[in-house]
Design an enzyme around this catalytic site. Structure first.
Site, PDB file in Angstrom:
ATOM      1  N   ASP A   1      -2.971   4.601  -2.295  1.00 38.00           N
ATOM      2  CA  ASP A   1      -4.024   5.122  -1.422  1.00 38.00           C
ATOM      3  C   ASP A   1      -4.400   6.551  -1.814  1.00 38.00           C
ATOM      4  O   ASP A   1      -3.529   7.360  -2.136  1.00 38.00           O
ATOM      5  CB  ASP A   1      -3.470   5.105   0.014  1.00 38.00           C
ATOM      6  CG  ASP A   1      -4.507   5.446   1.056  1.00 38.00           C
ATOM      7  OD1 ASP A   1      -5.462   4.685   1.207  1.00 38.00           O
ATOM      8  OD2 ASP A   1      -4.343   6.481   1.738  1.00 38.00           O
TER       9      ASP A   1
ATOM     10  N   GLU B   1      -6.464   4.218  -5.828  1.00 35.56           N
ATOM     11  CA  GLU B   1      -7.781   4.434  -5.231  1.00 35.56           C
ATOM     12  C   GLU B   1      -8.164   5.885  -5.536  1.00 35.56           C
ATOM     13  O   GLU B   1      -7.587   6.815  -4.972  1.00 35.56           O
ATOM     14  CB  GLU B   1      -7.710   4.204  -3.719  1.00 35.56           C
ATOM     15  CG  GLU B   1      -9.048   4.359  -3.043  1.00 35.56           C
ATOM     16  CD  GLU B   1      -8.946   4.704  -1.560  1.00 35.56           C
ATOM     17  OE1 GLU B   1      -9.856   4.344  -0.823  1.00 35.56           O
ATOM     18  OE2 GLU B   1      -7.962   5.346  -1.157  1.00 35.56           O
TER      19      GLU B   1
ATOM     20  N   HIS C   1     -10.819  -3.681   2.676  1.00 35.95           N
ATOM     21  CA  HIS C   1     -10.773  -3.334   4.101  1.00 35.95           C
ATOM     22  C   HIS C   1     -11.684  -2.167   4.457  1.00 35.95           C
ATOM     23  O   HIS C   1     -11.842  -1.854   5.633  1.00 35.95           O
ATOM     24  CB  HIS C   1      -9.335  -3.007   4.488  1.00 35.95           C
ATOM     25  CG  HIS C   1      -8.835  -1.781   3.783  1.00 35.95           C
ATOM     26  ND1 HIS C   1      -8.623  -1.752   2.423  1.00 35.95           N
ATOM     27  CD2 HIS C   1      -8.547  -0.531   4.229  1.00 35.95           C
ATOM     28  CE1 HIS C   1      -8.219  -0.550   2.071  1.00 35.95           C
ATOM     29  NE2 HIS C   1      -8.163   0.221   3.145  1.00 35.95           N
ATOM     30  N   ASP C   2     -12.229  -1.488   3.466  1.00 34.03           N
ATOM     31  CA  ASP C   2     -13.123  -0.353   3.721  1.00 34.03           C
ATOM     32  C   ASP C   2     -14.585  -0.703   3.458  1.00 34.03           C
ATOM     33  O   ASP C   2     -15.452   0.160   3.537  1.00 34.03           O
ATOM     34  CB  ASP C   2     -12.753   0.833   2.815  1.00 34.03           C
ATOM     35  CG  ASP C   2     -11.394   1.432   3.145  1.00 34.03           C
ATOM     36  OD1 ASP C   2     -10.964   1.333   4.309  1.00 34.03           O
ATOM     37  OD2 ASP C   2     -10.764   2.006   2.233  1.00 34.03           O
TER      38      ASP C   2
ATOM     39  N   ASP D   1       0.863  -1.183   0.000  1.00 30.71           N
ATOM     40  CA  ASP D   1       0.000   0.000   0.000  1.00 30.71           C
ATOM     41  C   ASP D   1       0.901   1.235   0.000  1.00 30.71           C
ATOM     42  O   ASP D   1       1.854   1.291   0.770  1.00 30.71           O
ATOM     43  CB  ASP D   1      -0.858  -0.007   1.280  1.00 30.71           C
ATOM     44  CG  ASP D   1      -2.318   0.258   0.990  1.00 30.71           C
ATOM     45  OD1 ASP D   1      -2.621   1.357   0.498  1.00 30.71           O
ATOM     46  OD2 ASP D   1      -3.147  -0.624   1.275  1.00 30.71           O
TER      47      ASP D   1
END
Ligand code: GLC
Ligand code: CA
Length: 727
Positions: free
Chosen positions: A207, A265, A339-340, A100
């Site tokens: 991210d 993202e 994960h979100d 990440d």
């Protein structure tokens, strides 16, 4: 059509959230050695690449998305040596590792920020974004503007040391870096990227990749939620003025020098805006996550306001996510969990038909175009946390803050209990915590995740849902995933790289689509996917003619003309067929209309292209005339006219001489004239003046504005609410 196969397009990527994956040393927290112990399991499942969520050193205020040192590992997860063992262990199995990349912000514990906050004259002061306070009519100190944090409240944090605010779009301890400063960018490239590429890492999930460039005026944003003081800041923070310059720089200076992949993202943006990030010729990122599917039914800008959705909305979201790359050199992603996000089987499946609906979702995911991402526990159909759990079991800063602001705002209301119940219903459905409970490995205490009490509670259903109970069961969800992933690779031209067409938009229960290579009318083999998303038994309408072979189904005993509800394993509720001969198919009316609109859109784009070309042509003519004139030849004034029409799906362009006496419209026809009459011509440009033969099929400006009005609405990636005061 030749397909450009690429390792990262072909790949199945499995996301690991280190804190909750596997604990190797009995301290209740997942770790890198735990991950290493499962590599054969992942290989056997069909995983090619692991995406590891942040494992860097961090105070863990946002579970590692607050990094205090890019070059070291959070001690509870392990060491740099453990990371090397993980990288080598993956490579020796022909697998890869993606980390990440969190470089919109650091932790406030990062040494750069500590320096920056120490004084206004520190050389690193402008490595972050500092602004003086504002004072209201009562002389009360206020943040510099009304931007809201994605985690509730203001996006600005006051710092006493220098009496200024710093920007932090997420938690108070996640200060945003100042990307305007080239020193910051270079430091990030060295510390966050090259450091890991040199160790063999194969790429990054980037991210909040749309947030680096803030509009430098830092003005108030318009009010979207009147019930909140602070508002979503996207207008001035998302896809900002220099964002593409920054991505191009990162690509040219760093990522293009390695054989690596990047997936960004990126939140709210139109199709056109999204393509700028991922069109191959742009040289920015390989792909981005679009949130159409996972946020279907949500209110944009506020995760905990929720409208619900029906299957038709869902189909549209899937379509948009796939159609996004049609006819471009861009590439996309397929995912339904991370994960979100909450657990997909709870959100889109059906609790009463847990296994069959989980398998159905597996079929959906493994037959869509793009790089496929699955999230830990998805392969065994882990579920959301139980509704009976209270807010105290929720640990995520996003949920916790939202609840806190909500209680502050409404806690004294008479009907608070009712309001709270409504909020808890939504939290139960969409909070990020649902993805973050420990992976259920077996039926022993703590689900086999750890020998000690884990940092966060294990889901109550670990005895029924776990890896050990599924691994040898040929009918398990886990083994269904293994087969689905194999089939995806076996027919990759269709399933990974193919085009996609919905056949039954009108159907609220069944989702039917075709996968095909290039032209749908061509004779190339097609995959035909039929998914019954309802709890009813429905008639199976064969929408495609031809010979088919059933390759994969979540029921063993397929009955020809019935699609049965989730629980009826004996009958067919899913059917995927490969066909090797010519076939025809029928679209329902709504699907037909949908594709007509799409086709129209393509035609409009083609039209614009032609007009541009025509303008070029006219430039040449002018040039030629200028040359002619300068060689003292007197030329008769010439007007040219271009008429463009759309008929039967073809754009026709005609260039001809315009009879000088007839006025014409420039709204669809482009005109030039080399003589002084050009001014007069334009004064005649009212549509009413068009001669019938020049009559436009629709004005260009109209077409253009329509195009802008109907961008593909890509919903935000940030897993968050954007304002404060909750609900
Ligand atoms: C991204 C991450 C999310 C995190 C946020 C701030 O949206 O996916 O988990 O909280 O960025 O870094
Ligand atoms: Ca541990």
């Amino acid at each position: 059509m030749t397909i450009a196969y690429t390792w990262w397009k072909d790949a199945t990527i499995y996301q690991i959230w280190p804190a909750s994956y596997k604990d190797s040393n009995g301290d209740g927290i997942g770790d890198i050695k735990g991950i290493i112990s499962t590599l054969d399991y992942l290989k056997d499942l069909g995983v090619d690449i692991i995406w590891l969520s942040p494992m860097y050193d961090s105070p863990q205020d946002d579970m590692g998305y607050d990094i205090s040192d890019y070059e070291s590992v959070y001690p509870k997860y392990g060491t740099l040596d453990d990371m090397q063992t993980l990288i080598d262990g993956l490579h020796s199995r022909g697998m890869r590792l993606v980390l990440d990349l969190v470089i919109n912000h650091t932790s406030s514990e990062h040494k750069w920020f500590k320096e920056s906050r120490s004084s206004k004259t520190n050389p690193k002061r402008d490595w972050y974004i500092w602004k003086a306070p504002k004072y209201d009519a009562d002389g009360k100190r206020q943040p510099p503007n009304n931007w809201g944090s994605h985690f509730s409240g203001s996006a600005w944090e006051y710092d006493e040391t220098t009496d200024e605010y710093y920007l932090r779009l997420f938690a108070p301890t996640q200060p945003d870096l100042n990307w305007e400063n080239p020193k910051v960018r270079d430091a990030l490239y060295d510390s966050a990227l090259k450091f890991w590429f040199e160790r063999g890492v194969d790429g990054f999930r980037i991210d909040t990749a749309g947030l680096y460039s803030k509009d430098q005026k830092f003005q108030d944003v318009p009010i979207i939620f009147p019930d909140k003081t602070y508002q979503p800041s996207d207008l001035y923070t998302q896809n900002g003025p220099r964002i593409h310059e920054f991505h191009k720089e990162m690509y040219s200076k760093v990522t293009s020098n390695y054989d690596v992949m990047t997936v960004g993202e990126v939140g709210h943006c139109s199709r056109e805006a999204a393509l700028k990030y991922v069109s191959a010729k742009e040289g920015e990122m390989n792909m981005i996550f679009l949130f159409n599917v996972v946020e279907v039914g949500s209110v944009r800008g506020d995760r905990f306001k929720y409208n619900g959705y029906n299957l038709i909305d869902f189909k549209k979201a899937v379509e948009d996510q796939g159609a996004f790359i049609e006819g471009t050199d861009a590439w996309s992603t397929v995912f339904i969990e991370n994960h979100d996000q909450p657990r997909s089987v709870t959100r889109f499946g059906n609790g009463k038909h847990h296994n069959t609906s989980a398998k159905l979702l597996s079929l959906l995911q493994t037959t869509l175009t793009g790089t496929l991402f699955i999230y830990q526990g998805q392969e065994i159909a882990m579920t959301n946390l139980p509704r009976s759990w209270s807010i105290d079991e929720y640990k995520d800063i996003n949920t916790v803050n939202y609840y806190k602001y909500f209680k502050e705002a409404y806690g004294k209301d008479k009907d608070f209990a009712e309001k709270e119940k409504a909020l808890m219903d939504v939290i139960d459905l969409v909070a990020r915590d649902h993805a973050r409970s420990p992976v259920q490995w077996d039926s022993s205490a703590y689900g086999g995740f750890s020998t000690a009490e884990p940092w966060t509670r294990v889901n109550d259903n670990y005895k029924e849902i776990n890896v050990a109970s599924q691994i040898d069961d040929p009918n398990s969800v886990l083994n269904f995933w293994r087969k689905s992933l194999k089939v995806r690779k076996q027919f990759k031209d269709l399933l990974i790289y193919g085009s996609f067409k919905v056949l039954d938009y009108e159907n609220e229960k069944v989702f039917t689509y075709l996968k095909y290579q290039s032209d749908p009318e061509s004779s190339s083999p097609k995959a035909y996917v039929v998914l019954n998303f309802s709890t009813d038994s429905v008639k199976f309408d064969k929408l495609v003619d031809g010979k088919f072979e059933l390759v994969h189904s979540n029921v063993s005993d397929v009955v020809e003309d019935t699609l049965t509800p989730y629980e009826e394993r004996k009958h067919r509720e899913y059917k995927q067929v490969m066909e090797s001969q010519n076939s025809s198919y029928k679209l329902d009316e709504r699907s037909a209309r949908f594709y007509e609109t799409l086709r129209e859109k393509e035609l409009r784009e083609e039209l614009d292209q032609k007009i541009e070309e025509t303008n070029e042509l006219d430039k040449f003519r002018r040039l030629k005339r200028a040359v002619n004139t300068s060689s003292a030849k007197v030329e008769k004034p010439v007007s040219s006219k271009v008429s463009i029409s759309i008929s039967r799906g073809v754009v026709n362009t005609k260039i001809g001489k315009l009879p000088k006496s007839k006025p014409f419209s420039t709204s669809t026809s482009t005109s030039t004239s080399t003589n002084s009459n050009s001014q007069n011509n334009s004064s005649n440009n009212s549509p009413g003046n068009s001669s019938p033969e020049n009559k436009p099929q629709g004005s260009l400006s109209e077409l253009r504005s329509k195009r802008q009005d109907t961008p593909l609405d890509l919903v935000s990636g940030y897993s968050s609410d954007d304002g404060e005061e909750g609900g």
